[in-house]
Design a protein around this motif. Structure first.
Motif, PDB file in Angstrom:
ATOM      1  N   HIS A 185       0.778  -1.252  -0.174  1.00 36.48           N
ATOM      2  CA  HIS A 185      -0.136  -0.193   0.136  1.00 36.48           C
ATOM      3  C   HIS A 185       0.784   1.275   0.157  1.00 36.48           C
ATOM      4  O   HIS A 185       1.932   1.099   0.114  1.00 36.48           O
ATOM      5  CB  HIS A 185      -0.891   0.097   1.213  1.00 36.48           C
ATOM      6  N   GLY A 186       0.319   2.502  -0.300  1.00 36.27           N
ATOM      7  CA  GLY A 186       0.818   3.616  -0.315  1.00 36.27           C
ATOM      8  C   GLY A 186       0.224   4.697  -0.887  1.00 36.27           C
ATOM      9  O   GLY A 186      -0.869   4.667  -1.214  1.00 36.27           O
ATOM     10  N   PRO A 203       8.249  11.121  -7.918  1.00 38.66           N
ATOM     11  CA  PRO A 203       7.224  10.611  -7.392  1.00 38.66           C
ATOM     12  C   PRO A 203       7.266  10.644  -5.858  1.00 38.66           C
ATOM     13  O   PRO A 203       8.036   9.761  -5.178  1.00 38.66           O
ATOM     14  CB  PRO A 203       7.453   9.220  -7.904  1.00 38.66           C
ATOM     15  N   ARG A 204       6.590  11.701  -5.088  1.00 43.52           N
ATOM     16  CA  ARG A 204       6.740  11.530  -3.682  1.00 43.52           C
ATOM     17  C   ARG A 204       5.538  10.588  -3.019  1.00 43.52           C
ATOM     18  O   ARG A 204       4.809  10.139  -3.883  1.00 43.52           O
ATOM     19  CB  ARG A 204       6.343  12.997  -3.201  1.00 43.52           C
ATOM     20  N   GLY A 205       5.911  10.255  -1.933  1.00 43.73           N
ATOM     21  CA  GLY A 205       4.954   9.518  -1.222  1.00 43.73           C
ATOM     22  C   GLY A 205       5.687   7.938  -0.849  1.00 43.73           C
ATOM     23  O   GLY A 205       6.710   7.781  -1.608  1.00 43.73           O
ATOM     24  N   THR A 206       5.381   7.553   0.143  1.00 46.19           N
ATOM     25  CA  THR A 206       5.940   6.192   0.544  1.00 46.19           C
ATOM     26  C   THR A 206       5.130   4.834  -0.018  1.00 46.19           C
ATOM     27  O   THR A 206       4.035   4.823   0.006  1.00 46.19           O
ATOM     28  CB  THR A 206       5.870   6.136   2.137  1.00 46.19           C
ATOM     29  N   ILE A 207       6.007   3.975  -0.323  1.00 43.08           N
ATOM     30  CA  ILE A 207       5.391   2.693  -0.725  1.00 43.08           C
ATOM     31  C   ILE A 207       5.738   1.584   0.727  1.00 43.08           C
ATOM     32  O   ILE A 207       6.936   1.568   1.011  1.00 43.08           O
ATOM     33  CB  ILE A 207       6.138   2.239  -2.027  1.00 43.08           C
ATOM     34  N   PRO A 424      -6.306  10.240   5.953  1.00 39.24           N
ATOM     35  CA  PRO A 424      -5.177  10.545   6.038  1.00 39.24           C
ATOM     36  C   PRO A 424      -4.536  10.224   7.726  1.00 39.24           C
ATOM     37  O   PRO A 424      -5.370  10.200   8.406  1.00 39.24           O
ATOM     38  CB  PRO A 424      -5.191  12.102   6.235  1.00 39.24           C
ATOM     39  N   GLY A 425      -3.326   9.546   7.446  1.00 38.71           N
ATOM     40  CA  GLY A 425      -2.776   9.270   8.751  1.00 38.71           C
ATOM     41  C   GLY A 425      -1.219   9.282   8.517  1.00 38.71           C
ATOM     42  O   GLY A 425      -0.505   9.981   7.857  1.00 38.71           O
ATOM     43  N   THR A 426      -0.502   8.670   9.417  1.00 37.67           N
ATOM     44  CA  THR A 426       0.880   8.384   9.596  1.00 37.67           C
ATOM     45  C   THR A 426       1.306   7.069   9.194  1.00 37.67           C
ATOM     46  O   THR A 426       0.839   5.997   9.798  1.00 37.67           O
ATOM     47  CB  THR A 426       1.250   8.874  10.943  1.00 37.67           C
ATOM     48  N   THR A 432       5.822   9.196   8.553  1.00 39.26           N
ATOM     49  CA  THR A 432       5.533  10.093   7.645  1.00 39.26           C
ATOM     50  C   THR A 432       4.124  10.010   7.198  1.00 39.26           C
ATOM     51  O   THR A 432       3.439   9.064   7.371  1.00 39.26           O
ATOM     52  CB  THR A 432       6.492   9.945   6.253  1.00 39.26           C
ATOM     53  N   PRO A 433       3.774  11.230   6.954  1.00 37.63           N
ATOM     54  CA  PRO A 433       2.237  11.372   6.450  1.00 37.63           C
ATOM     55  C   PRO A 433       1.925  10.435   5.300  1.00 37.63           C
ATOM     56  O   PRO A 433       2.694  10.203   4.474  1.00 37.63           O
ATOM     57  CB  PRO A 433       2.082  12.666   5.967  1.00 37.63           C
ATOM     58  N   ASP A 434       0.840   9.628   5.363  1.00 33.82           N
ATOM     59  CA  ASP A 434       0.576   8.576   4.435  1.00 33.82           C
ATOM     60  C   ASP A 434      -0.790   8.443   4.354  1.00 33.82           C
ATOM     61  O   ASP A 434      -1.821   8.996   5.199  1.00 33.82           O
ATOM     62  CB  ASP A 434       0.890   7.474   4.873  1.00 33.82           C
ATOM     63  N   TRP A 435      -1.688   7.920   3.310  1.00 29.94           N
ATOM     64  CA  TRP A 435      -2.929   7.582   3.300  1.00 29.94           C
ATOM     65  C   TRP A 435      -3.213   5.852   3.636  1.00 29.94           C
ATOM     66  O   TRP A 435      -2.622   5.200   2.862  1.00 29.94           O
ATOM     67  CB  TRP A 435      -3.612   8.017   2.023  1.00 29.94           C
TER      68      TRP A 435
END
Ligand SMILES: *[C@@H]1O[C@H](CO)[C@@H](O)[C@H](O)[C@H]1NC(C)=O
Ligand SMILES: *[C@@H]1O[C@H](CO)[C@@H](O)[C@H](O)[C@H]1NC(C)=O
Ligand SMILES: *[C@@H]1O[C@H](CO)[C@@H](O)[C@H](O)[C@H]1NC(C)=O
Length: 453
Positions: A185-186, A203-207, A424-426, A432-435
């Protein structure tokens, strides 16, 4: 993405002109919902389509340079691009292409050693960017609230994504192995910039990948992608930057350096890196090209291999193959302890792989089970897929206007947009901020989904 939020601007006017110049066959009627409706095979095995319903039109013969030269350095979401630059997929569907090589995740689940698992996870992370090779069409920007689901029993996973923010664009996704072996998820915030001759996507955001039987979580981010010569010349794609994959339970880390092409193109598509344990001891070296395949071996053999290469031997060129490597490549040759290979280059329209070709298929009976927000029901993408460019352009504009109107309404009522399947969460591993996935999508209660098309 390229879509503008301001349809009254001059770029949109130019868009109309350019769109009008494209030579398309408009004799085909709109066949939304009819394409791909064919019964499943009698043996119950689902067959996926192997080609798109209409041929691709050419993008040549029209210059958008006059539109674009005014926009150098702008964020692309401020520019409207002619639909001819698109491919008939939503960005949500493009994200789903991660799953094409899901066998690498199933493999990681079965492996007993953390080093082996990291090797498979690294191959998976690189395989995800490999699908971008020679894909220069831009996917459609998802509308706020748009969703995409994909269930592939044959490949052992299901996947759901949602566009959770429009400005900035954020796509959230969640996937699970059908035998409860993994979660993947990510959230992705592609930041696009236009640099005159190229478009850069950061591409920001964590996988996050969780291997449930091993109680392990891995996280990483994607490299930066750059499409060169978007206006004239031969298009080509470059990936660069460092990808760090961390196993949060064992402390193993894989560092992959996607090399920029360099002055003479020698480094083009090259990836180099290593896997280390929690004491920073290098256990395994990785090298190859993200467009072709990855090789790896222990650090001592790697040194010997590099020496041989410096002496003028060409040990890797000889054996570079495209296409999946046999499962037993492990240890087959010195300097080639482990490998992963991209699937053969597709000769399909838009350079889609066969997995990609099936993504927008609306199979028989599917419409009844999908939520009204699923991208398969987007009329502009369907229009383009069917080769009806005029319809696609009109519908794209209508949908964007509808989205703007809905936003104005919300502003008037001071109402906030409610996301449906993600909140939205962590990220619990990176902080880090994530969904995060809220669950229950596959219960299929779609009674309160928004009307966005
Ligand atoms: C929309 O475009 C017009 C004309 O180019 C410009 O004057 C206006 O400021 C733009 N509005 C927004 C919200 O960008
Ligand atoms: C597909 O790949 C070919 C070969 O590299 C390239 O010339 C072409 O521009 C690509 N087409 C698209 C739509 O990306
Ligand atoms: C479906 O969801 C709606 C609103 O969230 C709820 O009122 C309704 O009871 C649900 N229906 C079923 C069958 O669970």
């Amino acid at each position: 993405g390229f879509d503008s939020d301001n349809s009254s601007g001059e770029f949109s006017e130019a868009n109309q002109k350019v769109t009008g110049m494209i030579d398309v066959d408009t004799s085909k009627s709109d066949r939304v919902g009819k394409i791909g409706e064919r019964p499943p095979q009698e043996n119950g095995v689902q067959n996926y389509r192997t080609s798109l319903p209409a041929p691709m039109f050419t993008r040549s013969d029209f210059s958008v340079w006059t539109i674009l030269k005014k926009c150098v350095g702008l964020e692309l979401s401020k520019i409207t691009m002619p639909i001819a630059f698109n491919e008939p997929l939503s960005f949500l569907q493009r994200i789903t292409e991660y799953m094409e090589h899901v066998y690498l995740l199933h493999k990681a689940c079965r492996q007993t050693q953390p080093l082996e698992r990291m090797q498979s996870v690294a191959a998976f992370a690189v395989s995800a960017v490999a699908s971008q090779w020679e894909r220069t069409g831009k996917p459609f920007n998802p509308l706020l609230g748009e969703t995409y689901e994909l269930i592939r029993e044959d490949l052992g996973f299901r996947f759901i994504s949602e566009q959770v923010s429009h400005h900035p664009p954020i796509s959230a996704f969640y996937s699970e192995g059908l035998s409860q072996d993994f979660l993947f998820h990510g959230s992705i915030y592609p930041k696009l910039r236009f640099w005159g001759k190229s478009v850069e996507a950061e591409p920001r955001g964590t996988i996050t990948l969780e291997l449930l039987a091993h109680n392990e979580a891995y996280t990483w981010t994607n490299p930066t992608c750059c499409v060169h010569n978007v206006i004239i010349g031969k298009l080509w794609i470059e990936q660069y930057g460092t990808v760090e994959i961390v196993n949060h339970r064992t402390g193993h880390k894989c560092v992959l350096n996607f090399k920029p092409c360099g002055l003479f193109g020698k480094e083009l598509h090259k990836v180099e890196g290593y896997i280390q344990d929690k004491n920073k001891q290098k256990l395994f070296m990785i090298y190859g090209k993200w467009t072709e395949c990855l090789w790896g071996t222990d650090p001592v053999s790697y040194e010997a291999f590099k020496k041989q290469e410096r002496r003028g031997g060409h040990p890797r060129k000889a054996k570079l193959v495209r296409g999946p490597l046999p499962a037993d490549t492990h240890g087959a040759e010195p300097g080639r302890g482990w490998g992963w290979g991209a699937w053969p280059a597709p000769a399909q329209m838009y350079n889609f792989t066969s997995f990609t070709v099936s993504l927008n298929e609306l199979a028989m009976g599917m419409e009844k089970t999908l939520p009204p927000t699923d991208c398969r029901l987007r009329p502009d993408i369907r229009g383009m897929e069917n080769g009806n460019m005029d319809l696609a352009s009109q519908e794209k504009e209508r949908l964007e206007e509808k989205q703007r109107e809905a936003r104005r309404e919300r502003a008037k009522e001071e109402a906030e947009w409610q996301t449906r399947w993600f909140y939205p969460g962590t990220n619990p591993y990176t902080g880090t901020p994530d969904w995060l996935y809220a669950g229950d999508y596959f219960e299929r209660n779609f009674s309160d989904c928004p009307d966005i098309y």
